[in-house]
Design a protein around this motif. Structure first.
Motif, PDB file in Angstrom:
ATOM      1  N   PRO A  73       0.660  -1.301   0.112  1.00 46.47           N
ATOM      2  CA  PRO A  73       0.076   0.046   0.033  1.00 46.47           C
ATOM      3  C   PRO A  73       0.859   1.219  -0.085  1.00 46.47           C
ATOM      4  O   PRO A  73       1.898   1.249   0.775  1.00 46.47           O
ATOM      5  N   ARG A  74       0.521   2.333  -0.910  1.00 42.21           N
ATOM      6  CA  ARG A  74       1.433   3.426  -0.964  1.00 42.21           C
ATOM      7  C   ARG A  74       1.680   4.356   0.155  1.00 42.21           C
ATOM      8  O   ARG A  74       2.637   4.591   0.476  1.00 42.21           O
ATOM      9  N   LEU A  75       0.532   4.241   1.103  1.00 43.63           N
ATOM     10  CA  LEU A  75       0.667   4.887   2.272  1.00 43.63           C
ATOM     11  C   LEU A  75       1.738   4.409   3.053  1.00 43.63           C
ATOM     12  O   LEU A  75       2.778   4.764   3.890  1.00 43.63           O
ATOM     13  N   ILE A  76       1.605   2.963   3.475  1.00 42.84           N
ATOM     14  CA  ILE A  76       2.529   2.088   3.965  1.00 42.84           C
ATOM     15  C   ILE A  76       4.049   2.486   3.612  1.00 42.84           C
ATOM     16  O   ILE A  76       4.922   2.664   4.329  1.00 42.84           O
ATOM     17  N   ALA A  77       4.183   2.253   2.360  1.00 41.14           N
ATOM     18  CA  ALA A  77       5.582   2.519   1.706  1.00 41.14           C
ATOM     19  C   ALA A  77       6.058   4.029   1.996  1.00 41.14           C
ATOM     20  O   ALA A  77       7.166   4.043   2.475  1.00 41.14           O
ATOM     21  N   LYS A  78       5.155   4.910   1.672  1.00 42.32           N
ATOM     22  CA  LYS A  78       5.769   6.173   2.027  1.00 42.32           C
ATOM     23  C   LYS A  78       6.004   6.685   3.534  1.00 42.32           C
ATOM     24  O   LYS A  78       7.101   7.195   3.787  1.00 42.32           O
ATOM     25  N   MET A  79       5.101   6.300   4.322  1.00 37.73           N
ATOM     26  CA  MET A  79       5.310   6.352   5.871  1.00 37.73           C
ATOM     27  C   MET A  79       6.433   5.594   6.598  1.00 37.73           C
ATOM     28  O   MET A  79       6.873   6.067   7.526  1.00 37.73           O
ATOM     29  N   PHE A  80       6.309   4.260   5.983  1.00 35.74           N
ATOM     30  CA  PHE A  80       7.233   3.533   7.013  1.00 35.74           C
ATOM     31  C   PHE A  80       8.336   2.794   6.344  1.00 35.74           C
ATOM     32  O   PHE A  80       9.401   2.900   6.705  1.00 35.74           O
ATOM     33  N   ALA A  81       7.757   1.997   5.192  1.00 26.98           N
ATOM     34  CA  ALA A  81       8.623   0.866   4.725  1.00 26.98           C
ATOM     35  C   ALA A  81       9.953   1.857   3.950  1.00 26.98           C
ATOM     36  O   ALA A  81      11.202   1.360   4.301  1.00 26.98           O
ATOM     37  N   VAL A  82       9.573   2.736   3.058  1.00 26.18           N
ATOM     38  CA  VAL A  82      10.867   3.443   2.364  1.00 26.18           C
ATOM     39  C   VAL A  82      11.712   4.342   3.270  1.00 26.18           C
ATOM     40  O   VAL A  82      12.833   4.225   3.168  1.00 26.18           O
ATOM     41  N   PRO A  83      11.162   4.966   4.246  1.00 22.71           N
ATOM     42  CA  PRO A  83      12.000   5.588   5.180  1.00 22.71           C
ATOM     43  C   PRO A  83      13.042   4.572   6.241  1.00 22.71           C
ATOM     44  O   PRO A  83      14.262   4.781   6.241  1.00 22.71           O
TER      45      PRO A  83
END
Length: 142
Positions: A73-83
């Motif tokens: 999910p884009r929000l998970i990627a942006k807020m948690f996974a990618v950081p």
């Protein structure tokens, strides 16, 4: 989209992806190893294989790691996974839209290793364990 088996001697079409720092990388003839993870489990294998390795370890081997994160999910990627990935000692080329990883066939739970020379496929392997992948990377010393 179905991936077709790659043939030895086949030239890979160039592509450009952003890494976890939003820095672009374009596949070129200098790349000797392309690692592809199509799932979180496969990406964890790469992470485990690279634990304790210095920054620039993959680059020194002319290796590039592509992680297919299109199902995240884009929000998970942006807020948690990618950081969280910004703490890694290696670059991860993020295939956010499934434009690159599906080009290369392989099992979802394994890491695909494509050996390249001048942009052409010279070998293909799949790794199911971090230990196997780590050993292969150690043998790929330039």
């Amino acid at each position: 989209l179905w991936a077709q088996a790659l043939e030895v001697g086949e030239r890979l079409a160039p592509w450009t992806l952003l890494d976890q720092f939003d820095q672009a990388f374009t596949l070129d003839n200098q790349t000797q190893t392309l690692l592809v993870a199509r799932s979180m489990d496969a990406a964890k294998l790469v992470d485990a294989a690279l634990q304790g390795q210095p920054k620039g370890y993959l680059e020194a081997r002319h290796a590039v790691f592509v992680a297919d994160i299109q199902r995240m999910p884009r929000l998970i990627a942006k807020m948690f996974a990618v950081p969280a990935m910004r703490d890694y000692s290696y670059r991860v080329m993020l295939d956010r839209d499934g434009r690159v990883a599906p080009r290369y066939p392989g099992a979802v739970d394994k890491v695909l290793w494509l050996a390249l020379k001048d942009g052409q496929v010279v070998g293909e392997h799949e790794y199911a364990t971090a230990a196997q992948l780590r050993e292969a990377l150690e043998k790929a010393w330039p």
